[in-house]
Design an enzyme around this catalytic site. Structure first.
Site, PDB file in Angstrom:
ATOM      1  CB  SER A   1      36.926  39.510  26.495  1.00 41.55           C
ATOM      2  OG  SER A   1      37.104  40.449  28.156  1.00 41.55           O
TER       3      SER A   1
ATOM      4  CG  ASP B   1      32.805  36.742  32.140  1.00 37.95           C
ATOM      5  OD1 ASP B   1      33.700  36.951  33.096  1.00 37.95           O
ATOM      6  OD2 ASP B   1      32.926  36.336  31.491  1.00 37.95           O
TER       7      ASP B   1
ATOM      8  CG  HIS C   1      36.879  36.705  31.086  1.00 42.32           C
ATOM      9  ND1 HIS C   1      35.771  37.709  30.410  1.00 42.32           N
ATOM     10  CD2 HIS C   1      38.248  37.297  29.664  1.00 42.32           C
ATOM     11  CE1 HIS C   1      35.684  38.787  30.135  1.00 42.32           C
ATOM     12  NE2 HIS C   1      37.520  37.993  29.589  1.00 42.32           N
TER      13      HIS C   1
END
Length: 508
Positions: free
Chosen positions: A230, A448, A478
Site C-alpha cells: 500500500s 483492489d 487489498h
C-alpha cells in the site's frame, strides 16, 4: 486506506523484462555506506557507525509484547537531513532473525502502509505469512518517523475525536455543515502543531526513505531488501528514486499510483471502492447498479436520521460509509458486510459502527490509536495540494457519478484533510523513476479497492524499463501476497532465489 482518511541484501539481476535470473547474489560482506542523496550534507560518523543493541521488546501502546523470538532497538537519525549534525530522533525497529543462519541472505525491511502504520506492532502479528522468507532473511519492521514509537505525531484527544465523529458531517449538505467540516480540519492541524510541532515539518516520505538507507547501512546490508504494501509502495518508490544503486530485491504489493495528485488519488479510490462494491454485489447474486442505489438510499436515510446502536453512540452517515469500506478490503469479510447492511436496513447500526471503530482505530474503551494522526501529518507534509471547500464542492458531481456511495465522501475529503495545514507540502506527486536500480516486482490486484490495479502499471512504468516488473493478480482484496498461491510462490522465488518473473505475468 481511504485517501486522507487512508489505508536488504542480495541485489537483483540485470535481466531485462521477460527474462529470469537463475542464480542469486551472495550475501554482502560489508554494507554500502549510508548517504542522504539530493545534494544534502554527508551524515556524521556518530550516525553511520552506530551499533545496535537488540533487547527484549516492550509491549506497544494498546498491545501486548511479541514473543521471545523478537528483539527491538532504536536507530538514531537526523531530525533534519539538511542539518545532519543537529537534533536526532529515534526510529524504532523490531527483528526476528533468520532461522537458517548458514544460508542467511540478510535483512528484509517491511512497511505495511498507511501512511502511519506501525511496523513494530504489525510485523509480529503478520509474521506467520512470511515464514518462508524468514528461513533466510531477518524480518525487520520499523515505525517510520512521526509514527508510534518513532517521535509519533499526536494531534487530538480521544474525546475530541469522538466529538468529531459524532458531530461533523463528512459529506456536508448545507453551508453550516460545510463550515463545521472545514473548521474541524483546521483544528486538527492546529492540534498537531501544538503537540508535535518540532517534528511536523520533517515527517514526509522523502525523509523516511533517507531513514531507510541509514537503517540498511546500520544493519550491515550492502543493498536494501524491501517488501512494501500500500503506502509502503510509495515509500519504496521514493527510496528507489533516491538510492537506485542501493536497491536490492524489492517487492511492491497493492501499489499506489505515483502519477496521481490529491484529487487523482481520491478519484482512483472512488473508482476502486465502487468496483469492489459491485464485485461484492455480483458475488451475492445482486444487480450491482440496483444494489448501489439501495445502499446510497440507505446512507441518505441515515444522514437524515442516525441509527441506534444499543449504546450511547449513534451511527451517522460518515461512520456508516467507513463501516462499509472496511469489509471491502478483503473478500473474506464480505459476509460480515452483508450482515451489517441487513442490520442497518432493519434499523440498527451496531455492526457498521463496530466496523467503523475498527477502521478508525477506536477500542471498546473509547481510546484511539494515533495512526490517523500520523497519516495526516505525513500526507500533508508530502503534498502541496490544499484544496478549498469550493474546489471540493465542484468535483462532488463527478465523484457522485463514479460512485453515489463513496464519491461525495472522497470528494469532500480532498479539502478536509490538509485544511490550513501548518506545514508546506513537498510536491504535487512523488518521484519514482529509478534508472540503474535492480528489478522491482510490482504486484497489482484487479479488484483492489484502495489502490486500484491501474496504479501498479503506472508505478512499473515510472520505475523505468527493466526496473518495474508487473505481476497481475486476478482477484479481490487489498494486497495479493499470502492470498494468492501463485503470487506468493512468485514473490518467494524472487526474494529467496533471485528469479525475476516475466514482465506482465498474470496469476489467476
Amino acid at each position: 486506506m481511504l485517501t486522507g482518511a487512508l489505508a536488504g541484501c542480495g541485489g537483483g539481476t540485470d535481466d531485462k523484462p521477460g527474462k529470469q535470473a537463475q542464480t542469486s547474489a551472495a550475501a554482502p560482506s560489508s554494507a554500502t555506506p549510508a548517504s542522504t542523496a539530493g545534494g544534502l550534507p554527508p551524515l556524521p560518523a556518530s550516525l553511520t557507525s552506530q551499533r545496535l543493541e537488540w533487547k527484549r521488546c516492550k509491549a506497544p501502546e494498546g498491545g501486548s509484547a511479541p514473543g521471545s523470538a523478537w528483539r527491538c532497538t532504536t536507530v538514531d537519525v537526523p531530525l533534519d537531513y539538511a542539518k545532519p549534525d543537529g537534533d536526532t530522533i529515534g526510529i524504532a525497529l523490531i527483528r526476528k532473525e533468520a532461522r537458517d543462519k548458514g544460508r542467511r541472505l540478510g535483512s528484509m525491511l517491511f512497511n505495511f502502509g498507511g501512511p502511519g502504520g506501525s511496523g513494530v506492532s504489525i510485523l509480529p502479528r503478520a509474521a506467520g505469512s512470511y515464514g518462508s522468507l524468514n528461513t533466510r532473511y531477518d524480518l525487520v519492521g520499523f515505525d517510520p518517523r512521526g509514527v508510534a514509537a518513532s517521535a509519533g505525531v499526536r494531534c487530538r484527544t480521544d474525546r475530541e475525536q469522538d466529538s468529531t465523529n459524532r458531530k461533523i458531517d463528512m459529506t456536508p449538505d448545507t453551508a453550516a455543515e460545510e463550515a463545521a467540516f472545514m473548521k474541524d480540519g483546521a483544528a486538527f492541524g492546529a492540534g498537531c502543531e501544538r503537540r508535535s510541532g518540532k517534528v511536523l515539518p520533517f515527517v514526509g516520505t522523502t525523509n523516511a526513505a533517507r531513514d531507510m538507507d541509514l537503517i540498511r547501512a546500520v544493519l550491515g546490508d550492502r543493498k536494501l531488501t524491501y517488501f512494501g504494501m500500500s503506502y509502503g509502495t510509495e515509500l519504496g518508490g521514493t527510496y528507489a528514486h533516491l538510492f537506485p544503486k542501493n536497491v536490492g530485491r524489492t517487492v511492491f504489493d497493492a501499489v499506489v499510483d505515483p502519477t496521481a495528485d490529491t484529487v487523482g488519488h481520491a478519484r482512483n479510490q472512488t473508482t476502486g471502492f465502487q468496483r469492489a462494491l459491485e464485485n461484492y454485489l455480483k458475488d451475492r447474486g445482486q444487480d450491482p447498479k440496483a444494489g448501489t442505489r439501495r445502499i446510497a438510499a440507505l446512507l441518505k436515510r441515515i444522514d437524515a436520521e442516525p441509527l441506534p446502536t444499543g449504546t450511547d453512540r449513534e451511527l451517522n452517515e460518515s461512520l456508516a460509509i467507513t463501516g462499509i469500506v472496511l469489509p471491502l478490503y478483503s473478500k473474506s469479510s464480505w459476509p460480515t458486510l452483508t450482515q451489517a447492511l441487513d442490520e442497518a436496513e432493519d434499523g440498527t447500526g451496531s455492526m457498521l459502527l463496530q466496523l467503523a471503530d475498527s477502521y478508525n482505530g477506536r477500542d471498546e474503551k473509547g481510546h484511539y490509536d494515533t495512526q490517523n494522526h500520523s497519516q495526516r501529518a505525513i500526507s500533508c507534509a508530502d503534498t502541496t495540494a490544499r484544496p478549498t471547500a469550493a474546489e471540493a464542492r465542484a468535483i462532488v458531481p463527478e465523484f457522485a457519478k463514479l460512485s453515489p456511495v463513496f464519491g461525495p465522501f472522497l470528494a469532500w475529503d480532498t479539502a478536509g484533510w490538509c485544511a490550513d495545514w501548518p506545514v508546506k507540502g513537498e510536491h504535487d506527486t512523488p518521484e519514482a523513476s529509478a534508472p540503474g536500480a535492480g528489478p522491482i516486482l510490482v504486484v497489482g490486484t484487479t479488484g483492489d479497492p484502495a489502490t486500484p490495479y491501474e496504479g501498479a502499471r503506472k508505478m512499473a512504468d515510472e520505475l523505468g524499463e527493466g526496473v518495474g516488473i508487473l505481476l497481475t493478480n486476478k482477484g479481490e482484496g487489498h494486497g495479493a501476497y499470502g492470498g494468492s498461491s501463485c503470487v506468493t510462490s512468485t514473490v518467494d522465488a524472487y526474494f529467496l532465489d533471485g528469479k525475476v518473473p516475466a514482465d506482465g505475468k498474470t496469476c489467476s
